[in-house]
Design a protein around this motif. Sequence first.
Motif, PDB file in Angstrom:
ATOM      1  N   ALA A  51       0.731  -1.180   0.092  1.00  0.00           N
ATOM      2  CA  ALA A  51       0.164   0.034   0.040  1.00  0.00           C
ATOM      3  C   ALA A  51       0.742   1.333  -0.072  1.00  0.00           C
ATOM      4  CB  ALA A  51      -0.953  -0.072   1.329  1.00  0.00           C
ATOM      5  N   HIS A  52       0.337   2.548  -0.328  1.00  0.00           N
ATOM      6  CA  HIS A  52       0.964   3.644  -0.233  1.00  0.00           C
ATOM      7  C   HIS A  52       0.248   4.763   0.270  1.00  0.00           C
ATOM      8  CE1 HIS A  52      -0.810   4.261  -4.119  1.00  0.00           C
ATOM      9  NE2 HIS A  52      -0.650   5.325  -4.039  1.00  0.00           N
ATOM     10  N   VAL A  53       0.895   5.726   1.030  1.00  0.00           N
ATOM     11  CA  VAL A  53       0.131   6.788   1.730  1.00  0.00           C
ATOM     12  C   VAL A  53      -0.283   7.882   0.700  1.00  0.00           C
ATOM     13  CG1 VAL A  53       0.194   8.695   3.307  1.00  0.00           C
ATOM     14  CG2 VAL A  53       1.360   6.418   3.854  1.00  0.00           C
ATOM     15  N   THR A  54      -1.579   8.040   0.469  1.00  0.00           N
ATOM     16  CA  THR A  54      -1.903   9.356  -0.415  1.00  0.00           C
ATOM     17  C   THR A  54      -2.067  10.629   0.292  1.00  0.00           C
ATOM     18  OG1 THR A  54      -4.282   8.629   0.039  1.00  0.00           O
ATOM     19  CG2 THR A  54      -3.013   7.455  -1.738  1.00  0.00           C
ATOM     20  N   ARG A  55      -2.387  10.539   1.680  1.00  0.00           N
ATOM     21  CA  ARG A  55      -2.605  12.153   2.339  1.00  0.00           C
ATOM     22  C   ARG A  55      -2.191  11.602   3.620  1.00  0.00           C
ATOM     23  NH1 ARG A  55      -8.038  14.759   4.126  1.00  0.00           N
ATOM     24  NH2 ARG A  55      -7.378  16.818   4.320  1.00  0.00           N
TER      25      ARG A  55
ATOM     26  N   ARG B  98      -4.461   8.744   4.933  1.00  0.00           N
ATOM     27  CA  ARG B  98      -5.153   7.966   3.881  1.00  0.00           C
ATOM     28  C   ARG B  98      -4.422   6.887   3.185  1.00  0.00           C
ATOM     29  NH1 ARG B  98     -10.606   9.110   3.793  1.00  0.00           N
ATOM     30  NH2 ARG B  98     -10.977   8.441   1.650  1.00  0.00           N
ATOM     31  N   ILE B  99      -4.785   5.698   2.972  1.00  0.00           N
ATOM     32  CA  ILE B  99      -3.924   4.859   2.100  1.00  0.00           C
ATOM     33  C   ILE B  99      -4.592   4.254   1.217  1.00  0.00           C
ATOM     34  CG2 ILE B  99      -2.919   2.706   2.707  1.00  0.00           C
ATOM     35  CD1 ILE B  99      -2.182   3.535   5.462  1.00  0.00           C
ATOM     36  N   GLN B 100      -4.047   4.130   0.172  1.00  0.00           N
ATOM     37  CA  GLN B 100      -4.568   3.455  -1.037  1.00  0.00           C
ATOM     38  C   GLN B 100      -3.994   1.826  -0.965  1.00  0.00           C
ATOM     39  OE1 GLN B 100      -6.860   2.892  -3.562  1.00  0.00           O
ATOM     40  NE2 GLN B 100      -6.485   5.147  -3.914  1.00  0.00           N
ATOM     41  N   SER B 101      -4.810   0.926  -0.742  1.00  0.00           N
ATOM     42  CA  SER B 101      -4.470  -0.404  -0.488  1.00  0.00           C
ATOM     43  C   SER B 101      -3.720  -1.089  -1.808  1.00  0.00           C
ATOM     44  CB  SER B 101      -5.545  -1.322   0.041  1.00  0.00           C
ATOM     45  OG  SER B 101      -6.322  -1.454  -1.017  1.00  0.00           O
ATOM     46  N   GLY B 102      -4.153  -0.864  -2.763  1.00  0.00           N
ATOM     47  CA  GLY B 102      -3.723  -1.359  -3.983  1.00  0.00           C
ATOM     48  C   GLY B 102      -4.390  -2.558  -4.204  1.00  0.00           C
ATOM     49  N   GLY B 103      -5.505  -3.131  -3.901  1.00  0.00           N
ATOM     50  CA  GLY B 103      -6.404  -4.107  -4.006  1.00  0.00           C
ATOM     51  C   GLY B 103      -7.615  -4.298  -3.240  1.00  0.00           C
ATOM     52  N   GLU B 104      -8.291  -4.976  -3.424  1.00  0.00           N
ATOM     53  CA  GLU B 104      -9.557  -5.216  -2.808  1.00  0.00           C
ATOM     54  C   GLU B 104      -9.684  -5.550  -1.511  1.00  0.00           C
ATOM     55  OE1 GLU B 104     -14.150  -7.248  -3.682  1.00  0.00           O
ATOM     56  OE2 GLU B 104     -12.461  -7.209  -5.262  1.00  0.00           O
ATOM     57  N   PHE B 105     -10.247  -4.488  -0.456  1.00  0.00           N
ATOM     58  CA  PHE B 105     -10.131  -4.614   0.658  1.00  0.00           C
ATOM     59  C   PHE B 105     -11.377  -4.332   1.360  1.00  0.00           C
ATOM     60  CE2 PHE B 105      -9.251  -2.870   5.263  1.00  0.00           C
ATOM     61  CZ  PHE B 105      -8.291  -4.070   5.617  1.00  0.00           C
TER      62      PHE B 105
ATOM     63  N   THR C 116     -12.710   5.047  -1.127  1.00  0.00           N
ATOM     64  CA  THR C 116     -11.858   4.400  -2.005  1.00  0.00           C
ATOM     65  C   THR C 116     -10.579   4.348  -1.298  1.00  0.00           C
ATOM     66  OG1 THR C 116     -11.344   6.341  -2.916  1.00  0.00           O
ATOM     67  CG2 THR C 116     -12.916   5.157  -3.902  1.00  0.00           C
ATOM     68  N   GLU C 117     -10.248   4.999  -0.133  1.00  0.00           N
ATOM     69  CA  GLU C 117      -8.880   4.732   0.488  1.00  0.00           C
ATOM     70  C   GLU C 117      -9.529   4.438   1.936  1.00  0.00           C
ATOM     71  OE1 GLU C 117      -6.449   8.049  -1.809  1.00  0.00           O
ATOM     72  OE2 GLU C 117      -7.671   8.767  -0.411  1.00  0.00           O
TER      73      GLU C 117
END
Length: 254
Positions: free
Chosen positions: A11-15, A27-34, A66-67
């Motif tokens: 995952a990566h930090v978006t905010r 806020r984290i974008q997981s990069g997959g379905e969570f 979404t995040e």
Amino acid sequence: MPAPDDKFFHAHVTRRVDFAPDLWMFRIQSGGEFNFVPGQYATLGVERDGKRVERPYSIVSAPSETEVEFFFELVPDGALTPLLHKLQPGDQLLMRKVPKGRFSLEMQNGRKNHLLVSTVTGVAPFVSYVRTFYQEWKQGKFDGTHKLYLLNGASRPWEFGYLEELRQFAQEVPWFKYVPTVSRPWDHSEWTGEIGRADDILRKYADQWGIDPSNAVAYLCGHPEMIQHSKAILKRRGFTDKGAIKEEIYWVPK
């Protein structure tokens, strides 16, 4: 030991928002379905010196967002929060693909009132509850028969990460009441809200809101001492049945 990809999202930090030097939100974008239920937690990790350091953190966001959002408090000698505290938007971290935890709302037992008591970052799962209900309310999927009553304790006013958002919800919808309370108000003359610890004002608001074991479930999240005191107060009020009180302790005292 590198993380096996089948168990982790990269995952990566978006905010990032810093509420205080030792309190912040990612806020984290997981990069997959969570897929999670409000009240559950995610296990986050950072690899350091060939080892993986992991800890569970309650999720702030609603499942439809979404995040995935988290509210952190820096533990200076902790294993993971000092590593997380260094991360900035764009940085990567590990997140287990499967959420865990049973700190979800009890919707099937006939009790329509949900008394939520938290300290500082312990408000995280409760924000998830409120955001979820709010979205369902807007979509016509939630009729407001279940009601949320939140006591949110902190030492100082700047420890409320979600003060304005929660106040806004409380103004806008009939099914949510919100009382933030400050236990160390001496240096904060601008604070005009409730004073005392969350467990100090618990009896007062339970009476005011008509909360009793026949119509409510209690949810306690955060500081172990607050949970211990609140449980004792609630048990004296008759919250003695199995499932009448749910708790999520954020650390075990030494």
